[in-house]
Every structure is written in structure tokens, then in C-alpha cells.
Scaffold this active site. Sequence first.
Site, PDB file in Angstrom:
ATOM      1  N   LYS A  23       1.488  41.845  -8.053  1.00 50.12           N
ATOM      2  CA  LYS A  23       1.487  40.914  -9.191  1.00 50.12           C
ATOM      3  C   LYS A  23       2.888  40.361  -9.426  1.00 50.12           C
ATOM      4  O   LYS A  23       3.087  39.147  -9.503  1.00 50.12           O
ATOM      5  CB  LYS A  23       1.005  41.651 -10.453  1.00 50.12           C
ATOM      6  N   ASN A  24       3.858  41.248  -9.543  1.00 49.52           N
ATOM      7  CA  ASN A  24       5.188  40.780  -9.958  1.00 49.52           C
ATOM      8  C   ASN A  24       5.900  39.988  -8.865  1.00 49.52           C
ATOM      9  O   ASN A  24       6.595  39.018  -9.148  1.00 49.52           O
ATOM     10  CB  ASN A  24       6.025  41.957 -10.461  1.00 49.52           C
ATOM     11  N   CYS A 120       7.585  42.183 -27.228  1.00 50.63           N
ATOM     12  CA  CYS A 120       6.202  42.514 -26.901  1.00 50.63           C
ATOM     13  C   CYS A 120       5.970  43.966 -27.249  1.00 50.63           C
ATOM     14  O   CYS A 120       6.813  44.609 -27.846  1.00 50.63           O
ATOM     15  CB  CYS A 120       5.937  42.260 -25.427  1.00 50.63           C
ATOM     16  N   ARG A 125      13.007  43.114 -25.259  1.00 54.79           N
ATOM     17  CA  ARG A 125      13.093  42.341 -24.021  1.00 54.79           C
ATOM     18  C   ARG A 125      13.858  41.019 -24.156  1.00 54.79           C
ATOM     19  O   ARG A 125      13.287  39.939 -24.021  1.00 54.79           O
ATOM     20  CB  ARG A 125      11.689  42.107 -23.437  1.00 54.79           C
ATOM     21  N   ASP A 310       6.816  50.971 -14.779  1.00 53.05           N
ATOM     22  CA  ASP A 310       5.432  50.487 -14.832  1.00 53.05           C
ATOM     23  C   ASP A 310       4.421  51.554 -14.409  1.00 53.05           C
ATOM     24  O   ASP A 310       3.213  51.359 -14.525  1.00 53.05           O
ATOM     25  CB  ASP A 310       5.261  49.238 -13.943  1.00 53.05           C
ATOM     26  N   ARG A 402      -5.606  41.083 -16.862  1.00 54.48           N
ATOM     27  CA  ARG A 402      -4.596  40.115 -16.426  1.00 54.48           C
ATOM     28  C   ARG A 402      -3.665  40.694 -15.379  1.00 54.48           C
ATOM     29  O   ARG A 402      -2.947  39.955 -14.715  1.00 54.48           O
ATOM     30  CB  ARG A 402      -3.805  39.513 -17.593  1.00 54.48           C
TER      31      ARG A 402
HETATM   32  C1  EPZ Z   1       9.871  42.996 -14.728  1.00 51.30           C
HETATM   33  O1  EPZ Z   1      10.094  42.552 -16.056  1.00 51.30           O
HETATM   34  C2  EPZ Z   1       8.394  43.226 -14.608  1.00 51.30           C
HETATM   35  N1  EPZ Z   1       7.672  42.008 -14.921  1.00 51.30           N
HETATM   36  C3  EPZ Z   1       7.950  44.317 -15.556  1.00 51.30           C
HETATM   37  O2  EPZ Z   1       6.592  44.557 -15.290  1.00 51.30           O
HETATM   38  C4  EPZ Z   1       8.740  45.593 -15.289  1.00 51.30           C
HETATM   39  O3  EPZ Z   1       8.418  46.545 -16.267  1.00 51.30           O
HETATM   40  C5  EPZ Z   1      10.241  45.301 -15.323  1.00 51.30           C
HETATM   41  O4  EPZ Z   1      10.562  44.207 -14.436  1.00 51.30           O
HETATM   42  C6  EPZ Z   1      11.084  46.505 -14.949  1.00 51.30           C
HETATM   43  O5  EPZ Z   1      10.745  46.959 -13.680  1.00 51.30           O
HETATM   44  C7  EPZ Z   1       7.401  41.151 -13.991  1.00 51.30           C
HETATM   45  O6  EPZ Z   1       7.828  41.296 -12.854  1.00 51.30           O
HETATM   46  C8  EPZ Z   1       6.565  39.984 -14.347  1.00 51.30           C
HETATM   47  P1  EPZ Z   1      13.865  43.543 -16.681  1.00 51.30           P
HETATM   48  P2  EPZ Z   1      11.504  41.982 -16.503  1.00 51.30           P
HETATM   49  O7  EPZ Z   1      14.542  42.229 -16.920  1.00 51.30           O
HETATM   50  O8  EPZ Z   1      12.059  41.193 -15.394  1.00 51.30           O
HETATM   51  C9  EPZ Z   1      16.389  44.592 -20.593  1.00 51.30           C
HETATM   52  C10 EPZ Z   1       4.379  45.162 -15.882  1.00 51.30           C
HETATM   53  O9  EPZ Z   1       3.769  45.996 -16.571  1.00 51.30           O
HETATM   54  N2  EPZ Z   1      16.941  43.242 -20.433  1.00 51.30           N
HETATM   55  O10 EPZ Z   1      14.242  44.337 -15.506  1.00 51.30           O
HETATM   56  O11 EPZ Z   1      11.295  41.322 -17.806  1.00 51.30           O
HETATM   57  C11 EPZ Z   1      14.943  44.510 -21.055  1.00 51.30           C
HETATM   58  O12 EPZ Z   1      14.846  44.343 -22.440  1.00 51.30           O
HETATM   59  C12 EPZ Z   1       5.654  44.585 -16.359  1.00 51.30           C
HETATM   60  O13 EPZ Z   1       3.965  44.719 -14.788  1.00 51.30           O
HETATM   61  C13 EPZ Z   1      18.000  42.841 -21.219  1.00 51.30           C
HETATM   62  O14 EPZ Z   1      18.488  43.594 -22.061  1.00 51.30           O
HETATM   63  O15 EPZ Z   1      12.300  43.326 -16.678  1.00 51.30           O
HETATM   64  C14 EPZ Z   1      14.369  45.812 -20.560  1.00 51.30           C
HETATM   65  O16 EPZ Z   1      14.646  46.839 -21.470  1.00 51.30           O
HETATM   66  C15 EPZ Z   1       5.964  44.689 -17.756  1.00 51.30           C
HETATM   67  N3  EPZ Z   1      18.493  41.564 -21.078  1.00 51.30           N
HETATM   68  C16 EPZ Z   1      15.156  46.061 -19.280  1.00 51.30           C
HETATM   69  O17 EPZ Z   1      16.312  45.239 -19.342  1.00 51.30           O
HETATM   70  C17 EPZ Z   1      17.977  40.693 -20.169  1.00 51.30           C
HETATM   71  O18 EPZ Z   1      18.464  39.551 -20.086  1.00 51.30           O
HETATM   72  C18 EPZ Z   1      14.402  45.737 -17.991  1.00 51.30           C
HETATM   73  O19 EPZ Z   1      14.020  44.392 -18.000  1.00 51.30           O
HETATM   74  C19 EPZ Z   1      16.908  41.115 -19.354  1.00 51.30           C
HETATM   75  C20 EPZ Z   1      16.412  42.394 -19.504  1.00 51.30           C
END
Ligand code: EPZ
Length: 434
Positions: A23-24, A120, A125, A310, A402
Site C-alpha cells: 500500500k505505502n 489523526c 503528525r 504499523d 481502505r
Molecule cells: C508513513 O507515514 C506511512 N504512511 C505510515 O503508515 C507509517 O506508520 C509511517 O510512515 C511510519 O512508518 C504511508 O506510507 C502512506 P513519518 P508518514 O513521516 O510518512 C513525525 C499505515 O498504517 N513527523 O515517518 O506520515 C510524525 O508525526 C500508516 O499504513 C514529524 O514530526 O510517517 C510521526 O510521529 C499510518 N514531522 C513520525 O514522524 C514531519 O514532518 C513518523 O512519521 C513528518 C513526520
Amino acid sequence: MGQRIVIVGGNRLAGTVSVSGSKNASLAIIAGAILASEGVTTIHNLPRIGDIATMADVLRHLGISVSFSEDGHSAHIDATNLTSHEAATEIVARLRASFWVLGPVLARLKRARVAQPGGCNIGARPVDLHLKGLQALGARLDATHGYVAAEAPDGLRGATIYLDFPSVGATMNIMMAAALGEGTTMIENAAQEPDIEDLGNFLIAMGARIHGHGTGVLTVEGVDRLRGCEYRVVTDRIEAGTLGLAAGITGGDVFLDGANPAHLRPITLKMAEAGLKVKEEARGIRVVGPAGRPRPTRLTALPHPGFPTDMQQAFTALLCVADGTSVVTDKVYENRFRYLSELGKMGAVAEVDGRTAVITGVPRLTGADVEGTDLRASAALFLAGLRAEGQTRLSETQHLERGYECLVEKLQGLGAETWREDESGGGRLALCSA
Ligand code: EPZ
């Protein structure tokens, strides 16, 4: 009329199940297809799930043509006519990954405007790391009134960017923007998830010059243009892990056809610690659950190659019936334990303190009416339902649908007693032909 999924626990799962495309990685690759100013991009092995359809709509609103093959697993994307620099707000609100179009649209049109994705069910996030990275590439940003507007009238230029945290989305957004920038970009402390590696391989197939994708230091040498290509997405390690845990929690024996052993290693090592037998084979992975209860363990969700956040919820469902006490910590999200109160309705015993949960294994779970508050929470409740005595009725199933392709049908194929029905208690619904 709302839907729910009913699960009658107690069946030992056995057989072979095929693992869908990631998916991702698919979401990122569809965003990446925006970068092709010539030719058509064909992407194969997409999972047939709601999130992919939503991402396709985001592209269509930008003027891009997107069509799917009859089986829904391949998409043809023609981005030569990218006309709009503004992503449709109501669609972005439904899917956080749609924020990833910011980098590619900015790189192609020298400007882009995308709504800020909200918080969310799993935490705040923010997108500050995405913005810092794009700014370092020379974009002027205005993040007001709930939107991010970015401009780079003279184009983007390479820079060295250190990410405070290896964010998956920020790494993707920066790498896609830098692919059409001038000069070399280096992302230090880049995210290393297999999804990043897959996006990097896809961009290379489009003509990008990228090195080190899938490691902590990623280099992008900008090129003038990228062209459409044909690409096959990797399989979904989280779906594979979830199906493996379905075998584990029911004491079953399941072959995960197409699962990538290297991508799943952080998960399979923990499975072995919990008493599951894992065998890597040429075409996939076999998981055999223990005859009695699983063993307790300690688990910390971290960025890759750590244990994936995840998978934290689904693994915790297994630990709820372990023979002892487990400690689970999530260092990626600050609020990813809400599902434990729902598992509590099924008899699970857990205590949460901040980012850590202490799980006291119980010998039996009992079926209950529970609500899937987000995608992975729903998966955990589904797994618990497979083990529980009696009937579990899972509501808010839209989250599950989804993100997992035909999960109900895949588990039915392994011998689970589960079906969808409308919430009025009416007839069974068949939504998916796997
Ligand atoms: C991706 O989300 C995935 N989503 C998430 O999958 C997954 O949990 C996550 O990576 C971590 O592996 C998709 O690929 C669509 P991050 P992403 O930016 O990119 C903080 C699922 O269930 N952060 O690595 O949004 C953030 O708040 C989902 O399939 C900042 O602080 O994740 C979080 O605590 C949900 N500032 C952490 O980093 C930023 O600018 C990880 O977020 C960006 C992120």
C-alpha cells in the site's frame, strides 16, 4: 447503511495466501508518476484498496489521466498534461499520503498548493520536515490558512538536508522534488523503509539518478526530465506480517506467497521470539503458530530497520494471549495505543503509560462488539477475534477496507469463519473477489 465484519473465533488457519502489493509503496509511486513529462507510466501489482483509488483521484484533479486495468491491479498514468498545481482539498483530507504530491508538482510546475493534512487517530503528525527539506531546495513556502503553498520560480537546486527524524513521507517528498532539481541533493538520516527503496527504484526506471535509497544517506542528482516507465510494486510487508500473525494467534500453519523475507526480518525475528516457527522459502514465508500460548516478549516500534510501528498493534494482539507479561513501546507515534481499550472489551489486560504498554497475557479472549479506530487497530481487533471464544463484531470497517485488500476473503480462504454484513444485522455482503 454501515457495515461490520463478524468473526467467529477458534478456527486454526491453514493453507496458502497470496500477499498483495505494498500500500505505502504504491501510494508513493503513484505520486512519483507525476514527475513524468513524457510517456505513460504503467504500475503493476497495486493492491485493490480504497487508498489507491483516492490517490488516483488526487492525480485526476491535477489534470492527469489515470486508468486501471480490469482486475484493478495495474494503473496507466499519463502525466504529460499536468495542468493544475492545486490538489483538491476534500480528497487530501481523506488521505495523508496525498500530501506527497507537493514535491513532484512543485518540481514539474515550479509551484504547488496542497491542504495541510490534519492530525489523526494515532497522533499529531506534523509536516515540518517535509517543509524544511523543500525550503532547503530553494522553495518559498507559505503555510497559512490550512494550506501549504510552495513556489520555486527559478527551479529547485540541490542541497544537503539532515532530517531530525527519519520521516518516511518527508524523505519521499524531498527525493521526488530533488529528482528534477539542479545539482546534487543529499538527505542524511533518511528513512530506510522498503517503501523508500521501491520508490527510488521506480524513479530510477523513469530516468532519475538516485543512490543510497534504502540506507540512511540518500543522494539524488537532478535531471532535466523524467519519462514514463513500467514498474512492479513490491509486496506488502505489513499485510504479510498481519496474515502471518493470523496463523500465529490461531496455532495455524500458513504460507505467505510472495512475502519478501528481507523486508519482514524485523517482524519474523520477533515472531520467533514469541514462539512462532518461521521458515523462509524460495517464494515466500511459512508461519506456524504454537500449539499452546505464545511466549511474551519486549517490542519497540522504531523506524526501519527497527520493528515497524504499523505492525505494533497486530503483534500486541498476539501478546495479549501470551503466557506472561510483555512490554510494548512505540517510538514513532505518541498515541498509537487507543485500540487497547477495545481489546480490553475482549478480555485483554493492558496498562498504558505514555508510549509504553504493559500487556499481561491472558489464557482466553472472548468475542465482543468492538470499533476499529484506525487501519492497524482494526487489524489487531480482527486477529483477536480469530482467537476469541464466540463472535466478535467489528464496526467502522472502512478503515480496514481502505488498507487491506480482501482481508475477509483471504482469511476465509485459510479457514476462518468471518463475513461482512450490514449493521442492521441483515444479509451477508460480498464486496471483494480476491
Ligand atoms: C508513513 O507515514 C506511512 N504512511 C505510515 O503508515 C507509517 O506508520 C509511517 O510512515 C511510519 O512508518 C504511508 O506510507 C502512506 P513519518 P508518514 O513521516 O510518512 C513525525 C499505515 O498504517 N513527523 O515517518 O506520515 C510524525 O508525526 C500508516 O499504513 C514529524 O514530526 O510517517 C510521526 O510521529 C499510518 N514531522 C513520525 O514522524 C514531519 O514532518 C513518523 O512519521 C513528518 C513526520
